[in-house]
Design a protein around this motif. Structure first.
Motif, PDB file in Angstrom:
ATOM      1  N   LEU A 278      -1.065 -10.364   3.070  1.00 46.88           N
ATOM      2  CA  LEU A 278      -1.066  -8.997   3.596  1.00 46.88           C
ATOM      3  C   LEU A 278      -2.481  -8.446   3.682  1.00 46.88           C
ATOM      4  O   LEU A 278      -2.852  -7.793   4.667  1.00 46.88           O
ATOM      5  CB  LEU A 278      -0.204  -8.096   2.713  1.00 46.88           C
ATOM      6  CG  LEU A 278       1.306  -8.356   2.738  1.00 46.88           C
ATOM      7  CD1 LEU A 278       2.012  -7.415   1.758  1.00 46.88           C
ATOM      8  CD2 LEU A 278       1.875  -8.192   4.132  1.00 46.88           C
ATOM      9  N   SER A 279      -3.276  -8.693   2.672  1.00 48.48           N
ATOM     10  CA  SER A 279      -4.655  -8.214   2.665  1.00 48.48           C
ATOM     11  C   SER A 279      -5.466  -8.862   3.777  1.00 48.48           C
ATOM     12  O   SER A 279      -6.273  -8.200   4.445  1.00 48.48           O
ATOM     13  CB  SER A 279      -5.298  -8.509   1.305  1.00 48.48           C
ATOM     14  OG  SER A 279      -6.649  -8.137   1.286  1.00 48.48           O
ATOM     15  N   GLU A 280      -5.235 -10.141   4.008  1.00 54.12           N
ATOM     16  CA  GLU A 280      -6.007 -10.885   5.001  1.00 54.12           C
ATOM     17  C   GLU A 280      -5.717 -10.433   6.428  1.00 54.12           C
ATOM     18  O   GLU A 280      -6.572 -10.538   7.305  1.00 54.12           O
ATOM     19  CB  GLU A 280      -5.720 -12.392   4.859  1.00 54.12           C
ATOM     20  CG  GLU A 280      -6.793 -13.285   5.413  1.00 54.12           C
ATOM     21  CD  GLU A 280      -8.128 -13.130   4.691  1.00 54.12           C
ATOM     22  OE1 GLU A 280      -9.161 -13.179   5.385  1.00 54.12           O
ATOM     23  OE2 GLU A 280      -8.135 -12.947   3.461  1.00 54.12           O
ATOM     24  N   VAL A 281      -4.484  -9.927   6.669  1.00 58.51           N
ATOM     25  CA  VAL A 281      -4.136  -9.515   8.032  1.00 58.51           C
ATOM     26  C   VAL A 281      -4.278  -8.014   8.237  1.00 58.51           C
ATOM     27  O   VAL A 281      -3.841  -7.480   9.253  1.00 58.51           O
ATOM     28  CB  VAL A 281      -2.710  -9.966   8.418  1.00 58.51           C
ATOM     29  CG1 VAL A 281      -2.599 -11.474   8.392  1.00 58.51           C
ATOM     30  CG2 VAL A 281      -1.657  -9.332   7.517  1.00 58.51           C
ATOM     31  N   GLY A 282      -4.879  -7.305   7.279  1.00 54.71           N
ATOM     32  CA  GLY A 282      -5.251  -5.934   7.541  1.00 54.71           C
ATOM     33  C   GLY A 282      -4.532  -4.843   6.780  1.00 54.71           C
ATOM     34  O   GLY A 282      -4.801  -3.660   7.002  1.00 54.71           O
ATOM     35  N   PHE A 283      -3.627  -5.184   5.871  1.00 57.25           N
ATOM     36  CA  PHE A 283      -2.953  -4.156   5.081  1.00 57.25           C
ATOM     37  C   PHE A 283      -3.889  -3.665   3.977  1.00 57.25           C
ATOM     38  O   PHE A 283      -4.436  -4.467   3.221  1.00 57.25           O
ATOM     39  CB  PHE A 283      -1.668  -4.702   4.456  1.00 57.25           C
ATOM     40  CG  PHE A 283      -0.537  -4.881   5.423  1.00 57.25           C
ATOM     41  CD1 PHE A 283       0.375  -3.855   5.643  1.00 57.25           C
ATOM     42  CD2 PHE A 283      -0.376  -6.069   6.109  1.00 57.25           C
ATOM     43  CE1 PHE A 283       1.421  -4.019   6.537  1.00 57.25           C
ATOM     44  CE2 PHE A 283       0.668  -6.244   7.005  1.00 57.25           C
ATOM     45  CZ  PHE A 283       1.572  -5.217   7.226  1.00 57.25           C
ATOM     46  N   GLU A 284      -4.040  -2.370   3.885  1.00 60.18           N
ATOM     47  CA  GLU A 284      -4.865  -1.782   2.831  1.00 60.18           C
ATOM     48  C   GLU A 284      -4.134  -1.845   1.492  1.00 60.18           C
ATOM     49  O   GLU A 284      -2.904  -1.935   1.440  1.00 60.18           O
ATOM     50  CB  GLU A 284      -5.202  -0.325   3.169  1.00 60.18           C
ATOM     51  CG  GLU A 284      -6.029  -0.148   4.437  1.00 60.18           C
ATOM     52  CD  GLU A 284      -7.452  -0.662   4.289  1.00 60.18           C
ATOM     53  OE1 GLU A 284      -7.891  -0.799   3.134  1.00 60.18           O
ATOM     54  OE2 GLU A 284      -8.110  -0.901   5.316  1.00 60.18           O
ATOM     55  N   ASP A 285      -4.906  -1.766   0.404  1.00 60.74           N
ATOM     56  CA  ASP A 285      -4.323  -1.890  -0.932  1.00 60.74           C
ATOM     57  C   ASP A 285      -3.261  -0.823  -1.205  1.00 60.74           C
ATOM     58  O   ASP A 285      -2.241  -1.106  -1.827  1.00 60.74           O
ATOM     59  CB  ASP A 285      -5.422  -1.798  -1.994  1.00 60.74           C
ATOM     60  CG  ASP A 285      -6.343  -3.008  -1.968  1.00 60.74           C
ATOM     61  OD1 ASP A 285      -5.961  -4.034  -1.368  1.00 60.74           O
ATOM     62  OD2 ASP A 285      -7.444  -2.926  -2.545  1.00 60.74           O
TER      63      ASP A 285
END
Length: 239
Positions: free
Chosen positions: A218-225
């Motif tokens: 999720l982080s790698e494809v653009g979801f913020e923390d």
């Protein structure tokens, strides 16, 4: 559900097919369930803006493969995320998803495969998740640590995600169990390593490790923390 994909430049059938299956994987992750494709229509434009039915050639392609059963009673509370949760970031995320790096593709494939329905938990379910997590670390993080150190590092990276903090309260113990279990089931030694898990404990360990893998993807494809934190609540990400 129907999706319309258009392009201002010529696309090969392979390119179109790749985009379609990337969309399928996106919905599979979002719904935490299999997403089937029955057929798709291809339109070949002659370059003008006249009526599609009169001026364009239409080709209908049916996909023949074993479909996963889809639970039509799947409720929104079972979803990893929905439009209302991610609408502000969705255009950016979809753009990144459709241009996902080749380095991420095999990791993403293991993750999507892990959410397909299965009646029996198997050792390979654990090994595939571990291999994907190790692959992610080799490709996107610095260092060449063993699995236990990789887990500890990723827990620190996503410690602001409440579910990660809760599930990895005993981080060093969990990391050691994952490391020993991975070595034992990979090398098939006659005797188990000290912290090797079996049965229900191995299942529980796999769920925890997969939680980290989901955070990584999720982080790698653009979801913020902060968005990841809203998605990952207790009770999700079970087999």
């Amino acid at each position: 559900m129907y999706i319309n994909i258009s392009s201002s430049v010529p696309k090969t059938f392979k390119d179109i097919q790749e985009n379609i299956f990337l969309f399928r994987n996106f919905f599979a992750l979002a719904t935490l369930s299999p997403t089937n494709i029955d057929f798709f229509n291809l339109y070949s434009s002659n370059g003008d803006d006249r009526d599609v039915n009169e001026q364009n050639s239409k080709y209908e392609v049916f996909l023949h493969y074993d479909l996963y059963p889809v639970d039509i009673k799947n409720k929104s509370r079972n979803l990893l995320f929905d439009y209302s949760l991610s609408k502000g970031a969705l255009p950016y995320i979809l753009k990144k998803w459709l241009h996902v790096k080749d380095d991420l593709r095999p990791i993403l494939a293991y993750l999507v495969e892990s959410i397909q329905p299965t009646s029996t938990f198997r050792i390979n379910n654990f090994l595939n998740i571990v291999q994907a997590l190790e692959g992610y670390h080799r490709r996107f993080c610095k260092g060449n640590e063993h699995l236990d150190k990789i887990i500890e590092k990723l827990v620190k990276k996503f410690v602001q995600v409440t579910l990660v903090e809760a599930e990895f309260e005993n981080c060093k113990e969990i990391a050691k169990s994952a490391y020993d279990s991975r070595n034992y089931y990979t090398h098939l030694r006659k005797t188990e390593y000290a912290a090797t898990k079996t049965g229900q404990e191995l299942y529980d360990l796999t769920i925890k490790i997969r939680l980290l893998l989901v955070c990584c993807v999720l982080s790698e494809v653009g979801f913020e923390d902060n968005l990841i934190n809203k998605m990952l609540v207790p009770g999700k990400l079970q087999f």
